[in-house]
Scaffold this motif. Structure first.
Motif, short mmCIF file in Angstrom:
data_model
loop_
_atom_site.label_atom_id
_atom_site.label_comp_id
_atom_site.label_asym_id
_atom_site.label_seq_id
_atom_site.Cartn_x
_atom_site.Cartn_y
_atom_site.Cartn_z
N UNK A 36 67.61 -9.00 50.80
CA UNK A 36 67.37 -8.09 52.19
C UNK A 36 66.17 -7.14 51.85
N UNK A 37 65.13 -7.06 52.63
CA UNK A 37 64.05 -6.03 52.51
C UNK A 37 63.98 -5.00 53.48
N UNK A 38 64.45 -5.23 54.61
CA UNK A 38 64.76 -3.99 55.60
C UNK A 38 65.68 -4.40 56.77
N UNK A 39 66.64 -3.19 57.02
CA UNK A 39 67.60 -3.31 57.86
C UNK A 39 67.47 -1.99 58.79
N UNK A 40 67.13 -2.16 59.90
CA UNK A 40 66.90 -1.11 60.94
C UNK A 40 67.66 -1.56 62.42
N UNK A 41 67.72 -0.67 63.25
CA UNK A 41 68.01 -0.95 64.56
C UNK A 41 67.42 -2.14 65.14
N UNK A 42 68.06 -3.29 65.28
CA UNK A 42 67.28 -4.49 66.03
C UNK A 42 66.53 -5.28 65.11
N UNK A 43 66.47 -4.87 63.81
CA UNK A 43 65.62 -5.71 63.04
C UNK A 43 66.07 -5.88 61.67
N UNK A 44 66.01 -7.16 61.10
CA UNK A 44 66.40 -7.31 59.47
C UNK A 44 65.49 -8.35 59.02
N UNK A 45 64.81 -7.81 58.07
CA UNK A 45 63.75 -8.65 57.40
C UNK A 45 64.32 -9.02 55.86
N UNK A 46 64.22 -10.50 55.69
CA UNK A 46 64.83 -11.03 54.40
C UNK A 46 64.10 -12.07 54.09
N UNK A 61 63.57 -28.12 52.80
CA UNK A 61 64.81 -27.35 53.30
C UNK A 61 65.21 -27.94 54.54
N UNK A 62 66.61 -28.17 54.53
CA UNK A 62 67.36 -28.71 55.60
C UNK A 62 67.26 -27.97 56.82
N UNK A 63 66.99 -28.39 57.86
CA UNK A 63 66.84 -27.81 59.37
C UNK A 63 68.31 -27.25 59.70
N UNK A 64 69.23 -27.62 59.28
CA UNK A 64 70.42 -27.15 59.54
C UNK A 64 70.86 -25.91 58.73
N UNK A 65 70.29 -26.15 57.41
CA UNK A 65 70.54 -24.73 56.74
C UNK A 65 69.62 -23.62 57.33
N UNK A 66 68.42 -24.06 57.89
CA UNK A 66 67.62 -23.03 58.32
C UNK A 66 68.13 -22.25 59.77
N UNK A 67 68.96 -23.33 60.54
CA UNK A 67 69.72 -22.80 61.84
C UNK A 67 70.79 -21.83 61.43
N UNK A 68 71.46 -22.30 60.34
CA UNK A 68 72.63 -21.40 59.79
C UNK A 68 72.37 -20.02 59.49
N UNK A 69 71.11 -19.89 58.82
CA UNK A 69 70.64 -18.75 58.34
C UNK A 69 69.83 -17.86 59.64
N UNK A 70 69.41 -18.41 60.53
CA UNK A 70 69.01 -17.71 61.64
C UNK A 70 70.14 -17.09 62.38
N UNK A 71 71.36 -18.05 62.58
CA UNK A 71 72.48 -17.69 63.22
C UNK A 71 73.01 -16.32 62.33
N UNK A 72 73.41 -16.58 61.18
CA UNK A 72 74.04 -15.47 60.52
C UNK A 72 73.19 -14.25 60.63
N UNK A 73 71.76 -14.30 60.18
CA UNK A 73 71.07 -13.15 60.19
C UNK A 73 71.08 -12.55 61.59
N UNK A 74 70.74 -13.25 62.65
CA UNK A 74 70.61 -12.78 63.87
C UNK A 74 71.87 -12.40 64.50
N UNK A 75 73.12 -12.81 63.98
CA UNK A 75 74.47 -12.10 64.08
C UNK A 75 74.70 -10.73 63.47
N UNK A 76 74.03 -10.59 62.37
CA UNK A 76 73.99 -9.38 61.66
C UNK A 76 73.32 -8.24 62.45
N UNK A 77 72.22 -8.70 63.07
CA UNK A 77 71.42 -7.68 63.89
C UNK A 77 72.47 -6.89 64.86
#
Length: 106
Positions: A36-46, A61-77
């Protein structure tokens, strides 16, 4: 609010018991190793150096792994806005421009 998002993203592998692993298997496999590099309201950079466990046959990198990361980090926002739970993703749209290979920082 940023702390809630950080706690959600920094779950450690040993925090999962055998009862939760089957339904959270992909989360456990994918969420280990990103920085994690940055967490602020509405934005996470990692970033993530692509580990071999997330590769497909051509060593990219498997596309499913990419989609899972997008889902997890997007949810964290959502946590950065004070939402008490991440909810369920209904639609995720990802454009794959190029492959990420083992050892490459993505």
């Amino acid at each position: 609010m940023e702390e809630a998002a950080k706690r959600y993203l920094e779950k450690k592998e040993n925090e999962f018991d055998i009862e939760t692993v089957p339904r959270r298997l992909f989360e456990v496999l994918v969420s280990q190793g990103y920085h994690l590099h940055l967490i602020e309201p509405g934005r996470i950079i990692c970033s993530l150096t692509v580990p071999t466990r997330l590769l497909k046959g051509d060593n990219s990198l498997h596309g499913g792994a990419t989609a899972t990361m997008v889902d997890l980090i997007g949810s964290a926002v959502l946590y950065t806005h004070g939402v008490p739970a991440s909810g369920v993703s209904v639609e995720i749209n990802i454009s794959y421009l190029d492959s990420a290979y083992a050892g490459l920082k993505a």
